[in-house]
Enzyme design. Structure first.
Site, short mmCIF file in Angstrom:
data_model
loop_
_atom_site.label_atom_id
_atom_site.label_comp_id
_atom_site.label_asym_id
_atom_site.label_seq_id
_atom_site.Cartn_x
_atom_site.Cartn_y
_atom_site.Cartn_z
CE LYS A 186 -16.23 -68.74 1.26
NZ LYS A 186 -16.15 -67.62 0.72
CE LYS A 212 -14.27 -60.79 4.57
NZ LYS A 212 -14.93 -61.54 3.46
CG ASP A 214 -18.57 -63.41 1.24
OD1 ASP A 214 -18.64 -64.48 0.70
OD2 ASP A 214 -17.62 -62.63 1.01
CD GLU A 215 -18.46 -60.27 -1.57
OE1 GLU A 215 -17.70 -60.52 -0.63
OE2 GLU A 215 -18.86 -60.80 -2.69
CG HIS A 304 -15.05 -57.56 0.69
ND1 HIS A 304 -15.16 -57.16 -0.67
CD2 HIS A 304 -14.74 -58.83 0.89
CE1 HIS A 304 -15.23 -58.45 -1.45
NE2 HIS A 304 -14.83 -59.41 -0.49
CE LYS A 344 -12.23 -67.45 -4.45
NZ LYS A 344 -13.20 -68.22 -3.43
#
Lengths: 495, 302, 133
Positions: A186, A212, A214-215, A304, A344
């Site tokens: 992030k 990882k 992110d997509e 993903h 979430k």
């Protein structure tokens, strides 16, 4: 309509292949006495018919439009062994808790069997084009959802299946007896390669097994893919040297074309990565190609599920995620995001349990309370490691282990990088929490009820965990699930 | 395994309640039902149970910290119930919390001793590991000790056994069994083993009357019966058999019954004509004839 | 450095009681315990030395601890780990693995980088100080 032919012996009743429009159920697509063969592919659709369309006709129409029919009779049918190629709707059941008084329109479960010959060997693209390619926009249906599929062993055996699988993945990582830990770097976007690598190094050094991409991290102006790969592998190797563990970073090789993807995957392999990742949006054909490549190159393949919620989330229309999970296991991915229950993103516990069983069991038994409608024999196909990612933190570790079991990758993106004392501390907090909960569970402690105490006890000697618990103690995501099981276990339910 | 709800205070321990909670009486009753006679043995078992129960009580009150040794030695002739009692004893020990599992691993010398150098230690250790948590029953234990053969590895097995009996006394209970005199010889040559045996139980031979009772029970279990004549014959058989060599108590009775059944079957066949029906009563009866055919009645050994 | 391999390396070293509890867990699942030791904990060193055979027929934790302690006495300066093996279909692999002894002085790893064309780097790791503990 009256008979139109003058051939002797023809009855006055309308002939099957006479020109004109027939109801689907009269064309042979509704066969309530049909017994599905072991080699048939079976699809279960949830149908919401338009008013005045009766359920058998709707089911027959779905069967027809997903196999050989068209809206009017065609004489060329008679050049084929059409009885064999015709899909057969053989059973229609009303869905419980729908219809008058339930607040939702009446829905029906329609079971449709497809002859094995309709499908090309080992091709998800063909399987899906066949079954969902044509029928979802069909006007007589208000809504349609592909709920579940039974893939016969005869067809399963034509697929490669997961390139690596859970067992071999663990043997390569040399990690047994606990879930694996990961995190997504992030912020999602904007970091340059070198700074990105710093996040990876800190997280892996602190105790995570994987980090990882992110997509949507592919190759953008702020970070070109080659830089990312080089800096990440430096981080991975350095972290491995300072911990003595095998570490990895899912390098995202998603690109605009297959050629670009192969180029990126080859580079990842050259740099010694043990794992690469792809996004669902590259399409089924690309996914199968990558799975083949992964097996040939001893690479773990992470998928993903980008974009799936556009069609998996609503209960009445789309494709249920469990079907996607089945397709992906056949196609050959090793990891797939499959829900967290407590995080979430959408995930009802019963539904998630069904999906995890679909991915992990050598033989997934039917269980209507988990919305698994068929026994699915995986015929020795390897097992896919589910990945739980999205809004989870160390304070939920006992719930995660209880809901999801041990063969899972738990990803704590925000939960690692958002730690007040830094990424390294965040990773350590997660790892200590996990090991403490696993140890307690093995000792026979009731972690569902006493898990928090176990964590607090560990927090006494582990400062990062203490800080994590203090920061996120009360965070939960409690919303009503949109996708839930229709069959609930009660004493009187007969399903 | 800890009995619950006991007061661990100056008020003391309710021994009867402790006994009831441990459900030891069930096992003692089972022993009574299973084995004929053996009154002194059953009494010893009761005594040992009481002793262990009191040891437990003392532990609960904080008086005793060391678990007492529970290794035992059963002496007596073959067929006197030693293995059965060992199994019941394991049950009792487990219910009293002295051992974790009520399993009995029964071995003889050959299971413990190897044929060549280096073979014994792993063999013995494997057996011990298999038995841990429960009871190890070593039948004819004196065969471990063969001083006349200098290449015998039995001594090695004895040493390993001793180590484990000492160091892992809470993990394993050892019960040695065999003929009384030979065990005594074994113990005098191996005082280390003798010192670790806490309880000795001697298994007397069955009396003739008891053996008859055993014969009746065994026959009944196999769905056979005696009539008055054959019962009297059985009694005479027993009295003669006792005096002959290699008498193995209950085992000998079992063998005799097996041979009688064989003779009965043959007799029935010879007597049955074609088309004739043999009634159930005849199929279950052991006739005096079936016993008299035994060479025991012929007087001399062959 | 403290090598963090095995399921419980981030927790304080397990006491014998805690080890026994884990062994009991593995036995309850029907897994076979095996003791292994090594002086080289390199992450790619898959084959540690076997201390005896995997204990397929052992039913009690005391028996396993007996072997662990025997291994500790024989190799006081080595890493020792317990593996629990599951032979059921669909697994046929180790299900639990954790370290039960570490040397006083643990070795560390030296990372060597060989630079290649472009900005490629080839990495390899070497164990430094193995067997010293």
């Amino acid at each position: 309509m009256s008979a139109t032919t003058a051939t002797e012996g023809r009855s006055k009743r309308r002939g099957r292949y006479d020109a004109g429009v027939l109801k689907y159920r009269e064309m042979g697509y509704w066969q309530p006495d049909y017994l599905p063969k072991d080699t048939d592919v079976i699809a279960l659709f949830r149908i919401t018919p338009q008013e005045n369309v009766d359920p058998e006709e709707a089911a027959a129409a779905v069967a027809g439009e997903s196999s050989t029919a068209t809206w009017t009779v065609v004489w060329t049918d008679r050049l084929t062994a059409c009885d064999a190629y015709r899909a057969k709707a053989y059973r229609v059941d009303p869905v419980p808790n729908t219809g008058a008084g339930a607040g939702v329109e009446q829905q029906y479960f329609a079971y449709i069997a497809y002859e094995l010959d309709l499908f090309e060997e080992g091709s998800i693209a063909n399987l899906t084009a066949s079954i969902i390619g044509n029928v979802f926009g069909f006007k007589p249906l208000k809504a349609l959802r592909l709920e579940d599929m039974r893939i016969p062993v005869a067809y399963v055996k034509t697929f490669q299946g997961p390139a690596t699988g859970i067992v071999v993945e663990r043997e390569r990582l040399d990690k047994f007896g606990r879930p694996l830990l990961g995190a997504t770097t992030k912020p999602k976007l904007g970091l340059s390669g070198r700074n990105y690598g710093r996040v990876v190094y800190e997280a892996l050094k602190g105790g995570l097994d994987f980090v990882k991409d992110d997509e949507n991290i592919n190759s953008q102006p702020f970070m070109h893919w080659r830089d990312r790969f080089l800096f990440c592998m430096e981080a991975v190797n350095r972290a491995s040297a300072v911990t003595g563990e095998v570490k990895g970073h899912y390098l995202n090789v998603t690109a605009a074309t297959m050629e670009d993807m192969y180029e990126r995957a080859e580079f990842a392999r050259e740099l010694g990565s043990i794992i690469v990742m792809i996004d669902l949006v590259i399409g089924y054909t690309a996914i199968q190609s990558m799975a083949k490549w992964a097996r040939r190159n001893d690479m773990i393949l992470h998928l993903h599920r980008a974009g799936h919620s556009t069609y998996t989330r609503q209960k009445n229309h789309g494709v249920a995620f469990r079907v996607i999970a089945k397709w992906m296991r056949l196609a050959g991915v090793d990891h797939i995001h499959a829900g967290t229950v407590v995080g979430k993103l959408e995930g009802d516990p019963a539904i998630i349990a069904g999906i995890y069983d679909t991915l992990r069991e050598p033989y997934t038994g039917a269980d209507l309370t988990h919305a698994l409608f068929f026994d699915q024999d995986w015929a020795g196909l390897r097992k896919v490691m589910p990945v739980a990612s999205g809004g989870i933190h160390a304070g939920q570790m006992h719930q995660l282990l209880t809901y999801l079991g041990e063969d899972v990758v738990l990803q704590f993106g925000g939960g690692t990088i958002g730690h007040p004392d830094g990424i390294h501390a965040g990773a350590t907090a997660n790892r200590v929490a996990l090991e403490a909960i696993v140890q307690a569970r093995n000792e026979g402690v009731d972690i569902w009820n006493e898990g928090l105490e176990v964590l607090q006890k560990a927090a006494r000697w582990c400062a990062p965990l203490r800080a994590a618990l203090d920061t996120w103690r009360d965070v939960t995501f409690n919303y009503t699930s949109t996708d839930t099981a229709d069959f609930v276990p009660t004493e009187t339910a007969s399903v | 395994m800890q009995p619950t709800g006991q007061e661990q205070s100056a008020q003391g321990v309710d021994l009867q309640a402790l006994l009831a909670e441990a459900r030891v009486n069930e096992v003692l009753e089972q022993l009574d039902a299973e084995l004929v006679g053996l009154a002194p043995v059953k009494q010893r078992v009761r005594e040992i149970s009481a002793f262990l129960l009191v040891a437990r009580a003392r532990e609960m009150l904080g008086i005793q910290s060391e678990t007492p040794s529970m290794h035992m030695c059963f002496t007596g002739n073959p067929g006197t119930g030693k293995t059965t009692v060992a199994t019941r004893m394991a049950d009792i020990l487990q219910r009293l919390g002295c051992i974790r599992r009520s399993s009995v691993v029964a071995v003889t010398r050959d299971d413990l001793v190897g044929q060549y150098i280096g073979h014994t230690a792993p063999k013995t250790k494997e057996v011990l590991k298999r038995a841990m948590g429960g009871v190890l029953f070593i039948d004819e234990a004196y065969y471990l000790y063969r001083p006349e053969n200098e290449r015998d590895y039995g001594q090695e097995a004895i040493e390993i056994l001793l180590q484990v009996m000492e160091a892992n006394s809470s993990d394993l209970v050892v019960i040695l069994a065999g003929y009384k005199e030979r065990m005594q010889t074994f113990f005098s040559a191996n005082p280390g083993v003798y010192s670790r045996i806490a309880h000795h139980i001697d298994f007397p031979d069955y009396s003739a009357a008891e053996l008859l009772q055993i014969a009746e029970i065994m026959a009944q279990r196999m769905r056979y019966r005696f009539d008055d004549e054959s019962r009297a014959t059985m009694q005479r058989y027993i009295q003669r058999r006792i005096r002959r060599p290699n008498f193995s108590n209950a085992r000998s009775i079992r063998n005799a019954l097996d041979r009688a059944r064989l003779r009965q079957a043959n007799r029935l066949f010879e007597c049955a004509a074609a088309g004739e029906r043999t009634r159930a009563e005849e199929l279950t009866l052991i006739h005096a004839q079936d016993l008299l055919a035994s060479r025991v009645f012929r007087g001399d050994a062959e | 450095m403290r090598i963090t391999q095995g399921a419980f390396s981030f927790l304080p070293d397990l006491s014998d009681e805690q080890i026994r509890a884990q062994i009991d867990y593995a036995l309850r699942q029907g897994w076979a315990l095996a003791v292994e030791f090594t002086e080289d904990p390199h992450p790619r060193n898959t084959y540690w030395e076997m201390w005896g055979m995997p204990m397929f027929d052992v039913q009690d934790a005391a028996a396993v601890l007996y072997e662990v302690n025997a291994c500790r006495r024989a190799y006081p300066g080595r890493y020792i780990r317990l593996n629990a093996f599951d032979a059921t279909r669909g697994f046929e692999t180790v299900r639990l693995s954790f370290i039960v002894q570490r040397p006083e002085q643990e070795p560390h790893f030296e990372l060597t980088r060989s630079e290649g064309p472009g900005r490629r780097v080839r990495y390899s790791m070497r164990t430094i100080g193995a067997g010293r503990g």
